[in-house]
Scaffold this motif. Structure first.
Motif, mmCIF file in Angstrom:
data_model
loop_
_atom_site.group_PDB
_atom_site.id
_atom_site.type_symbol
_atom_site.label_atom_id
_atom_site.label_comp_id
_atom_site.label_asym_id
_atom_site.label_seq_id
_atom_site.Cartn_x
_atom_site.Cartn_y
_atom_site.Cartn_z
ATOM 1 N N GLY A 274 -5.134 -5.879 -4.955
ATOM 2 C CA GLY A 274 -4.138 -5.936 -3.889
ATOM 3 C C GLY A 274 -4.398 -4.891 -2.829
ATOM 4 O O GLY A 274 -5.058 -3.880 -3.081
ATOM 5 N N ILE A 275 -3.880 -5.143 -1.625
ATOM 6 C CA ILE A 275 -4.106 -4.255 -0.489
ATOM 7 C C ILE A 275 -2.794 -3.579 -0.094
ATOM 8 O O ILE A 275 -1.756 -4.231 0.028
ATOM 9 C CB ILE A 275 -4.644 -5.014 0.741
ATOM 10 C CG1 ILE A 275 -5.829 -5.900 0.365
ATOM 11 C CG2 ILE A 275 -5.063 -4.038 1.831
ATOM 12 C CD1 ILE A 275 -6.391 -6.701 1.527
ATOM 13 N N SER A 276 -2.867 -2.277 0.142
ATOM 14 C CA SER A 276 -1.750 -1.525 0.709
ATOM 15 C C SER A 276 -1.985 -1.370 2.209
ATOM 16 O O SER A 276 -3.099 -1.054 2.631
ATOM 17 C CB SER A 276 -1.666 -0.146 0.046
ATOM 18 O OG SER A 276 -0.648 0.637 0.624
ATOM 19 N N VAL B 37 -7.408 -1.644 18.825
ATOM 20 C CA VAL B 37 -8.079 -2.435 17.797
ATOM 21 C C VAL B 37 -7.370 -3.784 17.692
ATOM 22 O O VAL B 37 -6.139 -3.857 17.725
ATOM 23 C CB VAL B 37 -8.045 -1.698 16.444
ATOM 24 C CG1 VAL B 37 -8.583 -2.572 15.327
ATOM 25 C CG2 VAL B 37 -8.840 -0.389 16.542
ATOM 26 N N ALA B 38 -8.139 -4.865 17.551
ATOM 27 C CA ALA B 38 -7.558 -6.208 17.462
ATOM 28 C C ALA B 38 -7.365 -6.582 15.990
ATOM 29 O O ALA B 38 -8.339 -6.702 15.242
ATOM 30 C CB ALA B 38 -8.465 -7.228 18.150
ATOM 31 N N PHE B 39 -6.114 -6.764 15.578
ATOM 32 C CA PHE B 39 -5.816 -7.092 14.187
ATOM 33 C C PHE B 39 -4.453 -7.757 14.099
ATOM 34 O O PHE B 39 -3.649 -7.703 15.032
ATOM 35 C CB PHE B 39 -5.823 -5.828 13.324
ATOM 36 C CG PHE B 39 -4.682 -4.877 13.612
ATOM 37 C CD1 PHE B 39 -3.534 -4.894 12.830
ATOM 38 C CD2 PHE B 39 -4.743 -3.975 14.668
ATOM 39 C CE1 PHE B 39 -2.472 -4.035 13.099
ATOM 40 C CE2 PHE B 39 -3.694 -3.110 14.940
ATOM 41 C CZ PHE B 39 -2.553 -3.146 14.149
ATOM 42 N N ASN B 40 -4.198 -8.374 12.954
ATOM 43 C CA ASN B 40 -2.871 -8.874 12.606
ATOM 44 C C ASN B 40 -2.410 -8.167 11.342
ATOM 45 O O ASN B 40 -3.187 -8.007 10.400
ATOM 46 C CB ASN B 40 -2.890 -10.390 12.346
ATOM 47 C CG ASN B 40 -2.916 -11.193 13.629
ATOM 48 O OD1 ASN B 40 -2.455 -10.735 14.668
ATOM 49 N ND2 ASN B 40 -3.457 -12.397 13.561
ATOM 50 N N ARG B 41 -1.164 -7.767 11.329
ATOM 51 C CA ARG B 41 -0.583 -7.198 10.110
ATOM 52 C C ARG B 41 -0.273 -8.351 9.162
ATOM 53 O O ARG B 41 0.309 -9.361 9.558
ATOM 54 C CB ARG B 41 0.700 -6.443 10.469
ATOM 55 C CG ARG B 41 1.361 -5.729 9.284
ATOM 56 C CD ARG B 41 0.595 -4.494 8.897
ATOM 57 N NE ARG B 41 1.427 -3.618 8.074
ATOM 58 C CZ ARG B 41 1.488 -3.661 6.738
ATOM 59 N NH1 ARG B 41 0.779 -4.570 6.083
ATOM 60 N NH2 ARG B 41 2.258 -2.825 6.076
ATOM 61 N N ILE B 42 -0.700 -8.229 7.917
ATOM 62 C CA ILE B 42 -0.459 -9.266 6.920
ATOM 63 C C ILE B 42 0.285 -8.645 5.747
ATOM 64 O O ILE B 42 0.301 -7.418 5.590
ATOM 65 C CB ILE B 42 -1.773 -9.931 6.454
ATOM 66 C CG1 ILE B 42 -2.722 -8.903 5.860
ATOM 67 C CG2 ILE B 42 -2.437 -10.658 7.615
ATOM 68 C CD1 ILE B 42 -4.020 -9.494 5.309
ATOM 69 N N PRO B 43 0.917 -9.456 4.891
ATOM 70 C CA PRO B 43 1.715 -8.892 3.801
ATOM 71 C C PRO B 43 0.881 -8.068 2.818
ATOM 72 O O PRO B 43 -0.241 -8.445 2.474
ATOM 73 C CB PRO B 43 2.296 -10.136 3.108
ATOM 74 C CG PRO B 43 2.268 -11.198 4.159
ATOM 75 C CD PRO B 43 1.054 -10.924 4.980
ATOM 76 N N ASP B 44 1.430 -6.942 2.406
ATOM 77 C CA ASP B 44 0.784 -6.142 1.373
ATOM 78 C C ASP B 44 0.840 -6.887 0.046
ATOM 79 O O ASP B 44 1.806 -7.602 -0.249
ATOM 80 C CB ASP B 44 1.488 -4.792 1.212
ATOM 81 C CG ASP B 44 1.291 -3.883 2.419
ATOM 82 O OD1 ASP B 44 0.516 -4.256 3.327
ATOM 83 O OD2 ASP B 44 1.910 -2.807 2.456
ATOM 84 N N THR B 45 -0.199 -6.694 -0.769
ATOM 85 C CA THR B 45 -0.247 -7.361 -2.065
ATOM 86 C C THR B 45 -0.487 -6.386 -3.216
ATOM 87 O O THR B 45 -0.575 -6.800 -4.360
ATOM 88 C CB THR B 45 -1.360 -8.429 -2.082
ATOM 89 O OG1 THR B 45 -2.605 -7.817 -1.687
ATOM 90 C CG2 THR B 45 -1.039 -9.556 -1.109
ATOM 91 N N ALA B 46 -0.600 -5.100 -2.919
ATOM 92 C CA ALA B 46 -0.877 -4.115 -3.964
ATOM 93 C C ALA B 46 0.304 -4.003 -4.920
ATOM 94 O O ALA B 46 1.450 -3.896 -4.497
ATOM 95 C CB ALA B 46 -1.178 -2.753 -3.339
ATOM 96 N N LYS B 47 -0.008 -4.008 -6.216
ATOM 97 C CA LYS B 47 1.030 -3.893 -7.242
ATOM 98 C C LYS B 47 0.889 -2.605 -8.049
ATOM 99 O O LYS B 47 1.708 -2.306 -8.902
ATOM 100 C CB LYS B 47 0.979 -5.096 -8.186
ATOM 101 C CG LYS B 47 1.233 -6.432 -7.500
ATOM 102 C CD LYS B 47 1.130 -7.581 -8.498
ATOM 103 C CE LYS B 47 1.474 -8.917 -7.834
ATOM 104 N NZ LYS B 47 0.548 -9.252 -6.752
ATOM 105 N N GLY B 48 -0.159 -1.852 -7.797
ATOM 106 C CA GLY B 48 -0.333 -0.586 -8.482
ATOM 107 C C GLY B 48 -1.117 -0.669 -9.775
ATOM 108 O O GLY B 48 -1.546 0.342 -10.313
ATOM 109 N N ASP B 49 -1.313 -1.856 -10.330
ATOM 110 C CA ASP B 49 -2.012 -1.973 -11.614
ATOM 111 C C ASP B 49 -3.117 -3.029 -11.578
ATOM 112 O O ASP B 49 -3.592 -3.475 -12.620
ATOM 113 C CB ASP B 49 -1.019 -2.316 -12.721
ATOM 114 C CG ASP B 49 -0.260 -3.613 -12.439
ATOM 115 O OD1 ASP B 49 -0.416 -4.154 -11.335
ATOM 116 O OD2 ASP B 49 0.495 -4.064 -13.324
ATOM 117 N N GLY B 50 -3.516 -3.436 -10.387
ATOM 118 C CA GLY B 50 -4.564 -4.450 -10.281
ATOM 119 C C GLY B 50 -4.956 -4.664 -8.839
ATOM 120 O O GLY B 50 -4.798 -3.787 -7.996
#
Length: 218
Positions: A71-73, A56-69
């Motif tokens: 964001g992506i894990s 699969v062609a992709f780039n890993r990007i920084p996670d932004t999930a904070k657990g209360d709103g």
């Protein structure tokens, strides 16, 4: 008497062989149904390894999930699945990318050959991750807010035809047939599938997500 007892096994073997010959050649059993993604796919390092091994062609990007709103894990920028590129990169969770990979290989490509007689070469989307509420209830976050949803607008084929949800959903020809079958087929891969059959908010796209709820309105 001993000689008579020894001939019984030989007679039984001969009878079995004769019956097998009369039965004719055995038919091969039908192939098992393709594996399906069930429930919420697991994110994390092993999910990334799975995408790499599937080419699969992709780039890993920084996670932004904070657990209360919002964001992506296990966030990625997805360019294409195993066989099909997107019209532009889309930010999604790794779990959603795994489901899209299964959708590509198990549903879309076989369906394209069967209905269109042409390979699927591009999927047009309107977005993945976006921090917003649900269309049905703005006070609750959409699965888009977690990168667990994507909106598909159209499917493009090698012969140049494009099946657009907005324009072709009700067509009686192959373009409409492909869209409706693609929507129904998505229900075996994704948790929620919303199509023009769902409501006016989905008149121009297919909403596919891997959230915690199960709903098929394809």
């Amino acid at each position: 008497m001993a000689a008579a007892h020894r001939t019984l096994p030989l007679l039984a073997v001969g009878l079995a062989l004769a019956l097998a010959a009369c039965a004719g050649p055995k038919t091969a059993p039908p192939p098992p149904p393709p594996a399906q993604v069930s429930g919420m796919p697991t994110d994390g390092p092993m999910c990334i390894v799975g995408l790499v091994s599937a080419n699969v062609a992709f780039n890993r990007i920084p996670d932004t999930a904070k657990g209360d709103g919002c964001g992506i894990s296990t966030a990625i920028s997805l360019y294409e699945t195993q066989t099909v590129p997107f019209n532009r990169p889309v930010e999604v969770s790794c779990g959603l990318a795994q489901a899209l990979l299964a959708y590509d290989t198990q549903v879309l490509q076989p369906l394209a050959q069967r209905v269109m007689g042409s390979a699927l070469v591009k999927v047009h989307h309107a977005g993945g991750y976006v921090c917003r509420g649900r269309t049905s209830n703005r006070s609750r976050l959409s699965e888009h807010a977690y990168g667990r949803a994507i909106d598909i607008m159209a499917f493009e084929f090698a012969d140049g035809r494009i099946a657009r949800v907005k324009q072709n959903w009700n067509d009686r020809g192959p373009l409409g047939d492909f869209l409706r079958q693609a929507s129904k087929g998505a229900c075996g891969v994704f948790q929620v599938v919303l199509s023009p059959n769902a409501d006016a908010d989905h008149a121009d796209h297919l909403h596919l997500d891997v959230g915690p709820w199960k709903l098929c309105q394809g």
